[in-house]
Design a protein around this motif. Structure first.
Motif, PDB file in Angstrom:
ATOM      1  N   CYS A 226       0.681  -1.198  -0.065  1.00  0.00           N
ATOM      2  CA  CYS A 226       0.089  -0.010  -0.072  1.00  0.00           C
ATOM      3  C   CYS A 226       0.885   1.366   0.025  1.00  0.00           C
ATOM      4  O   CYS A 226       0.703   2.178  -0.684  1.00  0.00           O
ATOM      5  CB  CYS A 226      -0.841   0.013   1.165  1.00  0.00           C
ATOM      6  SG  CYS A 226      -2.379  -1.239   1.180  1.00  0.00           S
ATOM      7  N   ILE A 227       1.791   1.221   0.778  1.00  0.00           N
ATOM      8  CA  ILE A 227       2.719   2.507   1.146  1.00  0.00           C
ATOM      9  C   ILE A 227       3.433   2.501  -0.430  1.00  0.00           C
ATOM     10  O   ILE A 227       3.384   4.008  -1.024  1.00  0.00           O
ATOM     11  CB  ILE A 227       3.930   2.110   2.069  1.00  0.00           C
ATOM     12  CG1 ILE A 227       3.241   2.142   3.282  1.00  0.00           C
ATOM     13  CG2 ILE A 227       5.065   3.301   2.058  1.00  0.00           C
ATOM     14  CD1 ILE A 227       4.307   1.571   4.511  1.00  0.00           C
ATOM     15  N   ILE A 228       3.800   1.776  -1.011  1.00  0.00           N
ATOM     16  CA  ILE A 228       4.518   2.033  -2.477  1.00  0.00           C
ATOM     17  C   ILE A 228       3.715   1.906  -3.483  1.00  0.00           C
ATOM     18  O   ILE A 228       3.777   2.219  -4.673  1.00  0.00           O
ATOM     19  CB  ILE A 228       5.536   0.677  -2.543  1.00  0.00           C
ATOM     20  CG1 ILE A 228       6.694   1.156  -3.664  1.00  0.00           C
ATOM     21  CG2 ILE A 228       5.009  -0.698  -3.117  1.00  0.00           C
ATOM     22  CD1 ILE A 228       7.917   1.921  -2.987  1.00  0.00           C
TER      23      ILE A 228
ATOM     24  N   TRP B  21       0.149  10.245  -1.232  1.00  0.00           N
ATOM     25  CA  TRP B  21       0.449   9.072  -2.351  1.00  0.00           C
ATOM     26  C   TRP B  21      -0.926   8.049  -2.482  1.00  0.00           C
ATOM     27  O   TRP B  21      -1.079   7.568  -3.474  1.00  0.00           O
ATOM     28  CB  TRP B  21       1.438   8.272  -2.066  1.00  0.00           C
ATOM     29  CG  TRP B  21       2.840   8.579  -2.684  1.00  0.00           C
ATOM     30  CD1 TRP B  21       3.397   9.812  -2.503  1.00  0.00           C
ATOM     31  CD2 TRP B  21       3.880   7.815  -3.343  1.00  0.00           C
ATOM     32  NE1 TRP B  21       4.651   9.914  -3.208  1.00  0.00           N
ATOM     33  CE2 TRP B  21       5.053   8.733  -3.739  1.00  0.00           C
ATOM     34  CE3 TRP B  21       3.967   6.410  -3.884  1.00  0.00           C
ATOM     35  CZ2 TRP B  21       6.092   8.272  -4.484  1.00  0.00           C
ATOM     36  CZ3 TRP B  21       5.036   6.099  -4.595  1.00  0.00           C
ATOM     37  CH2 TRP B  21       5.996   7.032  -4.965  1.00  0.00           C
ATOM     38  N   ALA B  22      -1.683   8.032  -1.571  1.00  0.00           N
ATOM     39  CA  ALA B  22      -2.804   7.473  -1.692  1.00  0.00           C
ATOM     40  C   ALA B  22      -3.888   8.066  -2.561  1.00  0.00           C
ATOM     41  O   ALA B  22      -4.859   7.367  -3.054  1.00  0.00           O
ATOM     42  CB  ALA B  22      -3.557   7.379  -0.174  1.00  0.00           C
TER      43      ALA B  22
ATOM     44  N   ILE C 199       2.018   8.155 -10.023  1.00  0.00           N
ATOM     45  CA  ILE C 199       2.865   7.316  -9.170  1.00  0.00           C
ATOM     46  C   ILE C 199       4.203   7.095 -10.127  1.00  0.00           C
ATOM     47  O   ILE C 199       5.125   6.739  -9.741  1.00  0.00           O
ATOM     48  CB  ILE C 199       2.181   6.196  -8.911  1.00  0.00           C
ATOM     49  CG1 ILE C 199       1.011   6.298  -7.619  1.00  0.00           C
ATOM     50  CG2 ILE C 199       3.195   5.200  -8.485  1.00  0.00           C
ATOM     51  CD1 ILE C 199       1.757   6.695  -6.522  1.00  0.00           C
ATOM     52  N   ARG C 200       3.822   6.887 -11.471  1.00  0.00           N
ATOM     53  CA  ARG C 200       5.029   6.422 -12.437  1.00  0.00           C
ATOM     54  C   ARG C 200       5.951   7.517 -12.463  1.00  0.00           C
ATOM     55  O   ARG C 200       7.314   7.199 -12.433  1.00  0.00           O
ATOM     56  CB  ARG C 200       4.380   5.668 -13.574  1.00  0.00           C
ATOM     57  CG  ARG C 200       4.157   4.405 -13.760  1.00  0.00           C
ATOM     58  CD  ARG C 200       3.802   4.200 -15.328  1.00  0.00           C
ATOM     59  NE  ARG C 200       2.538   4.723 -15.961  1.00  0.00           N
ATOM     60  CZ  ARG C 200       1.550   4.298 -15.958  1.00  0.00           C
ATOM     61  NH1 ARG C 200       0.872   3.306 -15.157  1.00  0.00           N
ATOM     62  NH2 ARG C 200       0.344   4.871 -16.587  1.00  0.00           N
TER      63      ARG C 200
ATOM     64  N   MET D 222      10.437   6.593  -4.073  1.00  0.00           N
ATOM     65  CA  MET D 222      10.328   5.566  -3.020  1.00  0.00           C
ATOM     66  C   MET D 222      10.462   4.219  -4.070  1.00  0.00           C
ATOM     67  O   MET D 222       9.957   4.380  -5.057  1.00  0.00           O
ATOM     68  CB  MET D 222       8.836   5.620  -2.607  1.00  0.00           C
ATOM     69  CG  MET D 222       8.495   4.632  -1.461  1.00  0.00           C
ATOM     70  SD  MET D 222       7.167   5.092  -0.148  1.00  0.00           S
ATOM     71  CE  MET D 222       6.008   5.777  -1.107  1.00  0.00           C
ATOM     72  N   GLN D 223      11.400   3.337  -3.361  1.00  0.00           N
ATOM     73  CA  GLN D 223      11.687   2.357  -4.250  1.00  0.00           C
ATOM     74  C   GLN D 223      11.608   0.923  -3.452  1.00  0.00           C
ATOM     75  O   GLN D 223      11.581   0.999  -1.762  1.00  0.00           O
ATOM     76  CB  GLN D 223      13.194   2.451  -4.742  1.00  0.00           C
ATOM     77  CG  GLN D 223      13.145   3.296  -6.086  1.00  0.00           C
ATOM     78  CD  GLN D 223      12.332   2.392  -7.272  1.00  0.00           C
ATOM     79  OE1 GLN D 223      12.783   1.318  -7.755  1.00  0.00           O
ATOM     80  NE2 GLN D 223      11.322   2.941  -7.612  1.00  0.00           N
TER      81      GLN D 223
END
Length: 540
Positions: A332-334, A351-352, A359-360, A366-367
């Motif tokens: 969910c975080i990523i 990010w949610a 996101i892309r 964030m990885q």
């Protein structure tokens, strides 16, 4: 220990590998013995020859691998010269084996009861009714809940711990004199692992069975072994009573393995930043499967109202058993999966709420490093291309990305000249370093590491953990670290959150949570660690 008659004697055994292997012999001049009512642990890293020893005893060697001298004496017979028919009679009835991964060892198309019953059907004259009764009795012996239901279940319908119990029930069906257990607890949660170890010890004492237990974990040795045999590169380098070897190791390799086991006690806390780089508020994820028109639908509340804060430059550990929701939370975080509710603020941006396209564009912030480095690396592409792939997608010229990828190889402790190899040409620890390099190639602010060392040998694990700590300091990384290994969490995490059934039941500074756990679940996890804090005793 009331060991009496010797059950198995391995006398100067050597096993030759095919031409082109990294060494001529998998096992060289190995001698050991095991007596009735005794547990002997064979310890060593991948490639030490310990699993090859088990397969040689069972005469299950792959093509091209042959015995090259020595004897394996069992019940007065040399198993090295036994015929195939004789070995078929011995396997199961006299010597049984529990494999590391029950999901691959069990037939997915047959019920658990059928598979245990087949052993009895082949080797005994019992009627079908007697076999059914015996199967239920065996499942009861290994403490599987609801044996009649478990007998009718297929392997995928049981948990990992229950599958391993079913394998043990199958191995014990004919009351073998010797049980060989090949890494049977490696992939299990700490509480399930403790239950399986307790079960093996109880069954061994009740049935007077000899147990040859193969492991790379000295915590397991401290928990159950009577004697220990340490192997390195196919050779026995040390052996003796377990407590003598643990407390007074003589060989440098044994000392290295014991030193690599992290203690349970966390080091003193580091000063943490007051600035949060990542803030989770009320994150929820629910899975719904099956059902037709709402009937018979199965609802799983994987993550329930989770709120956590990651300070800049810190490592937040999320610990718990399988099914606790920790990996779902990481995804969910990523944003590999979408949360149903809540906010995930990264540097103030939620990010949610971002679209897939957004996101892309922001993936470099964030990885993620995955648990299985082999499954997450494309086997058809060279390692350097895999590391350079992200920057190229985000606009870095190809030649520049490849050059920077080679520099990253050096940063994560790999030889840059090996960058043109394919993933299968690297060891497990090296592949995990490639996964790290690939994640770091985009210079992320936050690294999400999902069980990144759970599949690695203890010394390789120690190297990767040290590397992560060094990278955190050097690059200013902030890390979310998912693990079920509390020893690992104690050493690398500044903060820890304990999850159970999708809920964070306890969180705070690692030293406080592990040093003085408040929740009964946290207390149970810490008490279940194999060998307890033997590492502190051994090191001290």
């Amino acid at each position: 220990m009331s060991a009496t008659a010797t059950i198995l004697t391995v006398d100067r055994l050597s096993v030759r590998l095919p031409k082109g292997a990294d060494r001529p012999h998998a096992i060289s001049e190995v001698s050991l013995s095991i007596a009735e009512n005794e547990i002997v642990c064979i310890v060593g890293e991948s490639g030490s020859g310990k699993s090859m020893m088990a397969n040689t005893i069972m005469r299950l060697l792959p093509d091209g691998v042959t015995t090259d001298g020595g004897r394996i004496l069992f019940a007065g017979h040399d198993l090295c010269t036994a015929t195939a028919a004789e070995m078929r009679r011995i396997r199961g009835a006299d010597i049984a084996m529990v494999f590391q991964e029950p999901m691959t060892a069990l037939n997915p198309l047959r019920t658990i009861g059928d598979q245990i019953g087949e052993v009895l059907d082949i080797h005994t004259d019992l009627s079908k009714a007697e076999i059914r009764s015996r199967v239920l009795s065996l499942l009861t012996d290994v403490n599987i809940p609801d044996p009649p239901r478990a007998a009718k279940a297929y392997p995928h319908e049981l948990s990992g711990g229950q599958r391993q119990r079913a394998m043990i029930a199958m191995a014990l069906a004919l009351d073998p004199k010797l049980l060989i257990a090949d890494e049977p607890t490696t992939a299990l949660d700490v509480t399930t692992q403790a239950q399986i170890l307790k079960l093996i010890r109880e069954l061994q004492q009740r049935r007077k069975t000899a147990v040859l237990f193969i492991t790379h974990d000295f915590g397991v040795v401290a928990e159950i072994a009577d004697r220990v045999v340490v192997m390195q590169h196919g050779v026995v380098v040390e052996h003796g009573p377990a407590m003598d070897v643990l407390r007074h190791p003589q060989h440098a390799y044994t000392k290295q393995l014991i030193a690599a086991v992290p203690p349970v006690a966390a080091p003193p806390p580091r000063p943490l930043s007051d600035n949060a780089i990542l803030t989770l508020s009320g994150v929820v994820k629910t899975y719904r499967t099956g059902g037709f028109l709402g009937r018979g639908e199965r609802v799983t509340h994987a993550v329930k109202d989770v709120s956590l804060t990651l300070p800049k430059g810190a490592t937040l550990g999320i610990v718990g058993e399988s099914g606790s929701g920790k990996s779902t939370l990481a995804r969910c975080i990523i944003r590999l999966i979408d949360p149903d509710a809540g906010s995930i603020l990264l540097n103030g941006q939620d990010w949610a709420r971002l679209s897939r396209g957004d996101i892309r564009e922001r993936t470099q912030q964030m990885q993620m490093v995955f648990q299985d480095p082999f499954a997450s690396l494309n086997p058809r592409r060279k390692a350097v291309e895999l590391v350079a792939q992200g920057p190229i997608v985000h606009g870095t010229p190809r030649n520049q990305a490849l050059a920077e990828a080679r520099e990253l190889f050096d940063l994560v402790g790999l030889d840059p000249s090996a960058a043109d190899r394919f993933p299968h040409e690297f060891s497990g620890g090296q592949r995990q370093r490639i996964g790290l390099a690939r994640a770091l190639a985009l210079r992320p602010a936050v690294l999400v590491a999902d069980e990144p060392v759970s599949a690695l040998d203890v010394s390789v694990q120690a190297q990767v953990l040290k590397l992560l700590t060094d990278l955190r300091e050097r690059l200013g990384l902030s890390i979310i670290f998912i693990t079920h290994d509390l020893r690992v969490a104690a050493q690398i995490c500044d903060l820890v959150a304990v999850m159970k059934d999708g809920v964070v039941v306890e969180h705070g500074l690692t030293r406080d949570v592990f040093g003085s756990p408040q929740h009964p679940y946290t207390q149970a996890l810490l008490e279940a660690i194999p060998g307890g804090d033997f590492a502190r005793t051994a090191h001290g």
